[in-house]
Design a protein around this motif. Sequence first.
Motif, mmCIF file in Angstrom:
data_model
loop_
_atom_site.group_PDB
_atom_site.id
_atom_site.type_symbol
_atom_site.label_atom_id
_atom_site.label_comp_id
_atom_site.label_asym_id
_atom_site.label_seq_id
_atom_site.Cartn_x
_atom_site.Cartn_y
_atom_site.Cartn_z
ATOM 1 N N SER A 1 60.280 67.927 4.874
ATOM 2 C CA SER A 1 60.896 68.660 5.989
ATOM 3 C C SER A 1 60.688 70.156 5.812
ATOM 4 O O SER A 1 60.346 70.871 6.756
ATOM 5 C CB SER A 1 62.388 68.348 6.077
ATOM 6 N N MET B 1 58.327 72.544 8.316
ATOM 7 C CA MET B 1 59.028 73.486 9.186
ATOM 8 C C MET B 1 59.117 74.891 8.606
ATOM 9 O O MET B 1 59.075 75.874 9.348
ATOM 10 C CB MET B 1 60.437 72.963 9.477
ATOM 11 N N GLU C 1 66.099 77.969 11.569
ATOM 12 C CA GLU C 1 66.568 77.992 12.956
ATOM 13 C C GLU C 1 67.271 76.681 13.290
ATOM 14 O O GLU C 1 68.337 76.676 13.924
ATOM 15 C CB GLU C 1 65.385 78.209 13.897
ATOM 16 N N ARG C 2 66.670 75.564 12.876
ATOM 17 C CA ARG C 2 67.265 74.259 13.175
ATOM 18 C C ARG C 2 68.608 74.088 12.464
ATOM 19 O O ARG C 2 69.579 73.601 13.061
ATOM 20 C CB ARG C 2 66.293 73.161 12.754
ATOM 21 N N ASP D 1 71.344 76.092 14.201
ATOM 22 C CA ASP D 1 71.809 75.471 15.446
ATOM 23 C C ASP D 1 72.731 74.290 15.164
ATOM 24 O O ASP D 1 73.791 74.130 15.804
ATOM 25 C CB ASP D 1 70.612 75.005 16.285
ATOM 26 N N LEU E 1 70.055 66.452 10.412
ATOM 27 C CA LEU E 1 68.622 66.711 10.568
ATOM 28 C C LEU E 1 67.833 65.415 10.441
ATOM 29 O O LEU E 1 67.944 64.724 9.436
ATOM 30 C CB LEU E 1 68.169 67.716 9.504
#
Length: 418
Positions: free
Chosen positions: A325, A329, A335-336, A339, A370
């Motif tokens: 992951s 990314m 950023e994820r 959020d 996630l």
Amino acid sequence: QDARRLLLGLLDGPASVTGAQRGKGAAKANLSEDQLQRLFQLLSGDEGAITVPALVEHKEHVLATCPALIHDFEKIDLDKDSRLTWDELKVFNGGTAEWLDHQLDGIVGLDDLKAQVRSFYRSVVLDRTRRSLGHAVQGMAKAPHMIFQGSPGTGKTSLGRIMANLLHRIGVTSSPELREVQRPELVAEHVGQTGPKTQAVLNSSKGGVLFIDEAYRLTATESKNDFGREAVETLMAAMNEPPGKAPVMIFAGYTADMANFMCANEGLYRRIGYTFDFQDYSPGELAQILEIVTTSKGFSLAPALLADDRRWLARLIEQNTQPRSRSLMNGGLCERLFDLAKQQLDARDDPSRPTVEIGAEDLLAACRTLPPPPEPARATLKTSTPRGTMPSPLAPPADGALALRLTQGPSPAGPTSR
């Protein structure tokens, strides 16, 4: 807009700089560091930065000592917050080397890459100095085309913008503009249309930098009905042109895919002189990026997460996200996570008194939410991992246990942030 009107108003009157002076761009202030320091102290006051109201208040003094602060305010304001910091003022007074250091210092990690960029700049400047001393050193006969290779989220586009500005500052290109394109902007659907389509893109960006993202997609298929290779041929013809007649081209993508792209046509190998490698971010660097992302959104991270140079935050990311992951990314993971963590904060906050501090429990829940990354196409899965859960070696500790450890501080044997 109000700041712009104020600055334009300051330029009215006999003491203002001329239109010709304004057209030259941000010229150096040519002040000694002591003079610059005194000017900054006068104008910044208690604000810690030079603001438009301060320039209004000290208009006559500024126009007499350093009028460029007014007519080049927007160019000096590198972060575009309508305030001039001391670092921005030093960059303005120093020149390209100081500007480059300022830009690279704003990028997290990537130390080897930064060294590559500084080496490129130093080489160009030294050759220019050699020619000024009478040595028969040739300039660039061809544009310095480049490969940017690395995983997504490692800052290739951001560095592309810095490179576009750098090339303009050292006189390689006539414009600091960077145009970003992908395969659809270059390749047409019918015979005879791809060449003109690609050439139109080249013509519109020949004064600056053409950034071709996921460039390997141009040669990823052997189909006779695919015209990606025609686009490559058109690009290669332009790559033989000197700077000014064609854009500097940056081809970007995954490292392995870019190696295949270079093998698709030997002419690419001869024409691309620079390769810049973008390494994946470490958990410690991701922790730093997550703090920057959080702050930029108007929120904050719990102090315990930031203690000891973000050691616990780095550990949380490392133990509760999968390596794949992070590799897929990189900066985008931050950023994820922000959020998802904010969603957790929103769910538990009092609607009448919402807070802005994201805690360890919010980030732990974000990591669990996630989705797991897709496996490589050639991989064979023996077992499946339920959505939102982690394989046992990376399973997160209970919230309470982590919260207790965060309260007590890291243990002597705890992992580092690297």
